[in-house]
Design a protein around this motif. Sequence first.
Motif, PDB file in Angstrom:
ATOM      1  N   ASP A   1       0.842  -1.194   0.000  1.00  0.00           N
ATOM      2  CA  ASP A   1       0.000   0.000   0.000  1.00  0.00           C
ATOM      3  C   ASP A   1       0.881   1.249   0.000  1.00  0.00           C
ATOM      4  O   ASP A   1       1.894   1.314   0.696  1.00  0.00           O
ATOM      5  CB  ASP A   1      -0.888   0.029   1.253  1.00  0.00           C
ATOM      6  N   ASP A   2       0.478   2.242  -0.795  1.00  0.00           N
ATOM      7  CA  ASP A   2       1.183   3.533  -0.872  1.00  0.00           C
ATOM      8  C   ASP A   2       0.100   4.598  -0.968  1.00  0.00           C
ATOM      9  O   ASP A   2      -0.452   4.839  -2.045  1.00  0.00           O
ATOM     10  CB  ASP A   2       2.104   3.530  -2.093  1.00  0.00           C
ATOM     11  N   VAL A   3      -0.234   5.210   0.173  1.00  0.00           N
ATOM     12  CA  VAL A   3      -1.358   6.158   0.215  1.00  0.00           C
ATOM     13  C   VAL A   3      -0.903   7.589  -0.062  1.00  0.00           C
ATOM     14  O   VAL A   3      -1.718   8.497  -0.084  1.00  0.00           O
ATOM     15  CB  VAL A   3      -2.088   6.096   1.572  1.00  0.00           C
ATOM     16  N   ASP A   4       0.388   7.807  -0.262  1.00  0.00           N
ATOM     17  CA  ASP A   4       0.919   9.150  -0.509  1.00  0.00           C
ATOM     18  C   ASP A   4       1.108   9.356  -2.006  1.00  0.00           C
ATOM     19  O   ASP A   4       2.046   8.833  -2.603  1.00  0.00           O
ATOM     20  CB  ASP A   4       2.248   9.303   0.237  1.00  0.00           C
ATOM     21  N   LEU A   5       0.221  10.151  -2.604  1.00  0.00           N
ATOM     22  CA  LEU A   5       0.298  10.373  -4.053  1.00  0.00           C
ATOM     23  C   LEU A   5       1.080  11.637  -4.409  1.00  0.00           C
ATOM     24  O   LEU A   5       1.153  12.017  -5.575  1.00  0.00           O
ATOM     25  CB  LEU A   5      -1.112  10.448  -4.660  1.00  0.00           C
TER      26      LEU A   5
ATOM     27  N   GLY B   1       3.443  11.335  -7.115  1.00  0.00           N
ATOM     28  CA  GLY B   1       2.927  11.017  -8.441  1.00  0.00           C
ATOM     29  C   GLY B   1       2.332   9.639  -8.586  1.00  0.00           C
ATOM     30  O   GLY B   1       1.723   9.342  -9.606  1.00  0.00           O
ATOM     31  N   SER B   2       2.490   8.763  -7.571  1.00  0.00           N
ATOM     32  CA  SER B   2       1.921   7.429  -7.711  1.00  0.00           C
ATOM     33  C   SER B   2       1.495   6.883  -6.356  1.00  0.00           C
ATOM     34  O   SER B   2       1.969   7.336  -5.305  1.00  0.00           O
ATOM     35  CB  SER B   2       2.929   6.473  -8.360  1.00  0.00           C
ATOM     36  N   GLY B   3       0.596   5.911  -6.392  1.00  0.00           N
ATOM     37  CA  GLY B   3       0.108   5.287  -5.171  1.00  0.00           C
ATOM     38  C   GLY B   3      -0.481   3.922  -5.464  1.00  0.00           C
ATOM     39  O   GLY B   3      -0.622   3.522  -6.630  1.00  0.00           O
TER      40      GLY B   3
HETATM   41 CA    CA Z   1       3.557   7.352  -3.548  1.00  0.00          CA
END
Ligand code: CA
Length: 332
Positions: free
Chosen positions: A238-242, A245-247
């Motif tokens: 999980d990557d909730v920090d956009l 540029g990506s999540g």
């Molecule tokens: Ca990210």
Amino acid sequence: MKNIYILLTLAAFIIVPTGISNAQELVVNGDLELWDDPNNPTSWDNAESISQATTPIHGGTYSAGHTSSDSGTQDFQQNISSIVGGANYTISYYFLDNVTDAKTRIWSYWLDGTSTIPDHAAELRPGTYSSDNPDWQLFTVALTAPANANGFRFEVRVYHEDNNTGGLVYYDDFSFMAAGITPEPSNYPTGFDALAMGISINLAWTDAIGGQLPNAYLILASTEDNITAPVDGTAVADDVDLSDGSGALNISYGVEQCTFFDLESNTPYYFKIFPYTNGGADIDYKNDGTPPASTATTADVTIIESENFNDGWGNWSRVSVSGEQVWEIDDE
Ligand SMILES: [Ca+2]
Ligand SMILES: [Ca+2]
Ligand SMILES: [Ca+2]
Ligand SMILES: [Ca+2]
């Protein structure tokens, strides 16, 4: 996908858990043959009112007796780590309740660290109890670990029965087995749709159908229309920090929605969804054909002040509004 087989009696056949190849037993001392002392089986994390028993036994030399108490529920518990989200497991144990002053049931949870996950309440925390029976009973259930699970608290409980206490139920041969590998999901979900709500974007879809259902979905997000399919065998965290540029989010089958928060205003975001089976090094994404894609643009707002109060009051001041003051509207 879930299959439940509860309360099969041993009378008809015998299952030998160690006879299954390629499956890994994750309960330590599940057969209760090792004891630190007569009240503590080795490697179990909580053993309230547990006592070593030599009769009845389901297998080996020992079982565990669990005595009902007038001081409330008594727990017997082992925490299992190294659970892989999205993987399939078969959970089982034998119990024997043939007394009118005790009853038992499973009361277990998937874990995310030390936090419990509410999934599979009906299977793991049933509303019903054991019934008196002179034979050993098998509890077994096959479940897919929730996408965010990394542990399992295997717990059974004994309770008083009709306000009578001091009775013994027995357990033996606890098992938590990683099941075999399942194939790639048959289909993508449908109706994948992104909807901006201020500076959040909610994604909703309808679960995939077909012969092989997914265990979970990977939703990839990007500020560019550049999302490529994930690679089988490499789980994406999980990557909730956009802001970079990506999540990414992993969402269990059946949930059918998720939300990315705290996005840039007036910015288009792109999303694709990939169903998968298994987990960890065995993860198998559906990565052929064309995955569902959707895009949404956040609202054109200027954030003058933002404070989520997660970590305190920020630069806000608290003001008490109780008292004698009467507030009036002055429209002059
Ligand atoms: Ca990210
Ligand atoms: Ca045993
Ligand atoms: Ca009973
Ligand atoms: Ca694949």
